[in-house]
Every structure is written in C-alpha cells, then in structure tokens.
Enzyme design. Structure first.
Site, PDB file in Angstrom:
ATOM      1  N   ASN A  57       0.979   4.171  -2.860  1.00  0.00           N
ATOM      2  CA  ASN A  57       0.874   5.613  -2.639  1.00  0.00           C
ATOM      3  C   ASN A  57       2.069   6.360  -3.219  1.00  0.00           C
ATOM      4  O   ASN A  57       1.923   7.468  -3.735  1.00  0.00           O
ATOM      5  CB  ASN A  57       0.732   5.915  -1.146  1.00  0.00           C
ATOM      6  CG  ASN A  57      -0.685   5.674  -0.653  1.00  0.00           C
ATOM      7  OD1 ASN A  57      -1.409   4.864  -1.229  1.00  0.00           O
ATOM      8  ND2 ASN A  57      -1.085   6.353   0.391  1.00  0.00           N
ATOM      9  N   LYS A  75       0.839  -1.207   0.000  1.00  0.00           N
ATOM     10  CA  LYS A  75       0.000   0.000   0.000  1.00  0.00           C
ATOM     11  C   LYS A  75       0.871   1.254   0.000  1.00  0.00           C
ATOM     12  O   LYS A  75       0.565   2.255  -0.661  1.00  0.00           O
ATOM     13  CB  LYS A  75      -0.951   0.005   1.207  1.00  0.00           C
ATOM     14  CG  LYS A  75      -1.788   1.284   1.319  1.00  0.00           C
ATOM     15  CD  LYS A  75      -2.737   1.415   0.153  1.00  0.00           C
ATOM     16  CE  LYS A  75      -3.465   2.693  -0.100  1.00  0.00           C
ATOM     17  NZ  LYS A  75      -3.524   3.818   0.708  1.00  0.00           N
TER      18      LYS A  75
END
Ligand code: 6PG
Length: 468
Positions: free
Chosen positions: A188, A184
C-alpha cells in the site's frame, strides 16, 4: 450440519465478494454478519452460488457449520473490531482451528494477536488481500503470514481464489507472524507513491500545459501500452475520460482535491523510519495527502503567494514525462523493497522478495508489467544491495533519470508541486553520489557536541581543531 470447508465473518464489500469467489471455486462456505439483514441480502444476491453458501445468524452457528479444523476468515474493519471478533470466536472454536484476519491490519497487531492466541490451541493467520472489490470477487493477490503449517491447511482454498498470472497463483506464504500484513502494508505504501507520482504528472499536464482531462486521459492510455503498462495507469486513463452524469463535466473536475487515507501508507513510513531505511517517495506521497486535506489553508496561501505558473514550449517535455514517471517508479519500488528487505532481517522472516514481486503481477492494485521485470531482477541478482544496483534496473535507470531531472526542474521552476517525483530523484542522486556532504555534518556534530568523526586517512574516532 458440519459441511462448510471454511467460514467468513463480515459481509461488507470485500467479505461478500471473497465469499462468492470461494463458493465459485467449489468450496462450501459458512458466512456470518453482525447485521442479520446484510446476510439475507447477500444470500438473495448470491444467485446459483447460494447452494454452496451456509448463512449463519450467530457465531456459534457459524462454528457448527464448518468442518473441523475450522478456518474462519475475519473481514471486518481493521483495529478493535478484529479483536472483538476474536473474543467472540474463542469460545466457539476448538483446538487446531484457524482465525484468518484478511483486513488491512497493522502488523504489530497481528504479532500481538498471534501471541495472544498461542496457548489457546487456536492459530492465527494475518493475511494481506489486495485488489479491491473486483479482485476479491475474481482473484486478489494474497500475502500470507503465520505459521507454515497453518498456511498449509488453507493453501488449497487460497490458491484457488487468488489471481493467476500466466497460470501462476498470486498467493504465497511469506513468513511467520506478521509477515503477510507487513508486506501488504508496504504494497500500500508503494501504491501511495505510484498514485501520487501519477497525480503529479497529471498536475503538469493540467496546470503546466493547460490540457483538458480527456486529452490527458489519452496520454495515459497511450502510456499504458508501453513501459508504464499497469492497472493504475489504465484506471487513470478511464477516470479522466469519464463524465459526471449530473453536470456533464469531466467527473475528475467535480471531485474535491482532498485525499482520504486509512493508515497503511503512514504505517509504511513509520516502519521505514523505525528500521532506518529511507522511503522518501512513499513519505512524500503520504505528506501530499495530508497537505491535500488542508484545503482552506491552501486556498488562503494561494491568495498570498499565487499558484503555479504555466510551462511554455513544452513539446519536447511530453515524452520526458513518461520516462520521468518510470524513473520515479523505479526509485519508489527500490525503497519499498529495501524496507521489506530490512524488516525481513530485523524480524527474521526471510521474506522472498522475488516471490513478492511475482504475486503482485496480477490481482493487486499495483499490478503491472514492471513487476515481472522486478521479479526477474530479484531472481537474477539476489545479492544486489538495492534494486538500483540490479543490472536490468541500472540500464533502465540510466535511460530514464535524465528525463526525471528535466521534468522536476521545469516543474519546480513553474511552482508545480512534485513531492514524490522530486524525492525519488533526490534519493537517486544521494544514492549515486560517491562523495557526499555529510563530512560537514560530522564536523558540525563534533564542533557543538564533541561527537567525534572518522578520518579518511586513519582508523578510530577523532576530534577537530575547533578550539572551543
Ligand atoms: C488494495 C488496496 C486496499 C484499499 C486501500 C485504500 O490493495 O486492495 O490498497 O487495501 O483500497 O487500503 O487505502 P487508503 O484508503 O489508505 O487510500
């Protein structure tokens, strides 16, 4: 009282939307928020889904409301608040229960929490959730870490609430420990690079070409029908078309040019550096946000040096911009995936890169047509050392990099900042240069520090005839 399938703590935007999503998919969910009124407001707005939601007013009530073994999603601000919730949960949970941190955690914290809970009988899942408010409500992309066994116990509900790409769920178990949160974080980081490169092209159109927001929005809307088709390009077109209700001006014109950041971009860069893997486009995007924060200094420096100039005779450059953005995107994704491949090796995760690309095809912020091509490339050329060497990408990059070169050159001449796109180009040029210039660096190192160098014509370490 034990009738909920799952619990959730933290009814902020993401938590409340995730709860409604879970209830909508037919699961009973117990919810708790530290501020009682927020729970009441949430219930008042839950509509007919209210029947499947159990409001709880203490952590003990929450635990009592869930059927064991209890999965509890913690959706609070990353950092200390997560540790606080874990401490509160420990006494009310029992053997086999699972705490799921669904926030944007630093994966080092996830690894620590996982080992701190080992021995308590509780297990821990660090889970990346992408898609913002809309995704949480109707289908996010979900990146799961932790043990395979604990994932198996929550797989049904996670699969049900995740986004679907042509029927395939955008949710997968990616590896042990902090794997989900690491992926994750890199998602990002790539998001930062994608956004920065779009903003750089917007800068060329606005400052270099002198175009108005609506006309720029039309350019992005057109690009969204082609190879750049993606959520970020789509929303960029929409943002540029919107007017500020207060002033009637394009809303983008009244927004201060100072970008926020919560940390995931910076963590991506730190991890890339620690692993020794270049992620220069992501790094440039993070630095650009930092420079954006120096508003007063920038205004003062513009008075001293002057700002960017115009690009004249740009007609031929407009089609180049689309290709340039595409080339930059390829390089940024090559970097992000290289960092994941490096981390996978370092931490023994066995990250499934093709699966990661697949679960990013829908639900998440960087969702795009491109990720489908990327997933296929990983499936077909699993042994390619870098995305830039996967056959499908070789073709695309050969077509796109000359445009990136022309765009960066013109922007540099005009003084238009292009940190992410120019870093992407430099990365590509460095990567494809068979004979580089670090022979000189090796000579310098040997000259001042006797560090030695390798020769092209003999094995072993050698020193130069420096006579010092
Ligand atoms: C997502 C987003 C989400 C969040 C960003 C914003 O995948 O849904 O990335 O996680 O909106 O973290 O991050 P910054 O505030 O750092 O830009």
């Amino acid at each position: 009282m034990e009738n909920a399938d799952i619990g959730l703590i933290g009814l902020g935007t993401m938590g409340s939307n995730l709860s409604l999503n879970i209830a909508e998919k037919g699961h009973r969910i117990a919810v708790f928020n530290r501020t009682r009124s927020r729970t009441d407001d949430f219930m008042a707005n839950a509509g007919e889904l209210r029947d499947r939601i159990v409001p709880c007013y203490s952590i003990a009530d929450l635990a009592a409301a869930i059927r064991p073994p209890r999965p509890v999603i913690v959706m609070v601000q990353a950092g200390k608040p997560v540790d606080e919730q874990i401490e509160l949960l420990k006494p009310v949970l029992s053997e086999g229960d699972i705490i799921i941190d669904a926030g944007n955690a630093n994966f080092h914290d996830t690894v620590r929490r996982f080992s701190e809970l080992a021995g308590t009988g509780l297990t821990f899942i660090g889970m990346g959730v992408s898609g913002g408010e809309e995704g949480a409500r109707h289908g996010p992309s979900i990146m799961v870490g932790g043990t395979r066994e604990s994932h198996a116990r929550v797989e049904d509900v996670l699969t049900a609430i995740s986004a679907k790409y042509e029927g395939e769920p955008c949710c997968a178990w990616l590896g042990e420990g902090g794997a989900g949160h690491f992926v994750k974080t890199i998602h990002n980081g790539i998001e930062y690079a994608d956004m920065q490169m779009i903003a750089e092209i917007y800068g060329v159109l606005r400052d270099g070409f002198g175009m108005e927001p609506k006309a720029i929005g039309d350019v992005f809307a057109t690009w969204n029908k082609g190879r750049l088709n993606s959520y970020l390009i789509e929303i960029t077109a929409k943002v540029l078309a919107a007017d500020d209700p207060k002033t009637g001006k394009p809303v983008v014109e009244i927004i201060l040019d100072r970008a926020g950041q919560k940390g995931t971009g910076r963590w991506s860069v730190i991890e890339a550096q620690t692993l020794g893997i270049p992620a220069t486009a992501i790094e440039a995007a993070v630095a650009a946000r930092v420079i954006s924060g120096m508003k007063d200094e920038r205004l003062a420096a513009e008075k001293v040096y002057g700002g960017p100039g115009r690009i004249t005779s740009y007609g031929a450059l407009i089609p180049d911009l689309e290709l340039a953005l595409f080339a930059g995107k390829i390089a940024a994704y090559a970097q992000g995936f290289a960092v994941m491949a490096g981390a996978s090796k370092e931490f023994g995760w066995g990250l499934p890169l093709a699966t990661i690309a697949k679960i990013w095809r829908a639900g998440c912020i960087i969702r795009s047509q491109f990720l489908g091509t990327l997933a296929a490339a990983f499936e077909e050329s699993a042994s390619a050392p870098n995305l830039l060497m996967a056959p499908a990408f070789i073709e695309m990059m050969k077509e796109a990099h000359p445009a990136l070169r022309r765009v960066v050159a013109r922007a540099m001449e005009a003084g238009l900042p292009m940190p992410a796109l120019s870093s992407a180009l430099a990365y590509f040029d460095g990567y494809r240069q068979g004979r580089g210039t670090s022979n000189l660096i090796q000579a310098q190192r040997d000259f001042f520090g006797a560090h030695g160098f390798e020769r092209i014509d003999a094995e072993g370490a050698h020193h130069g005839p420096w006579g010092n």
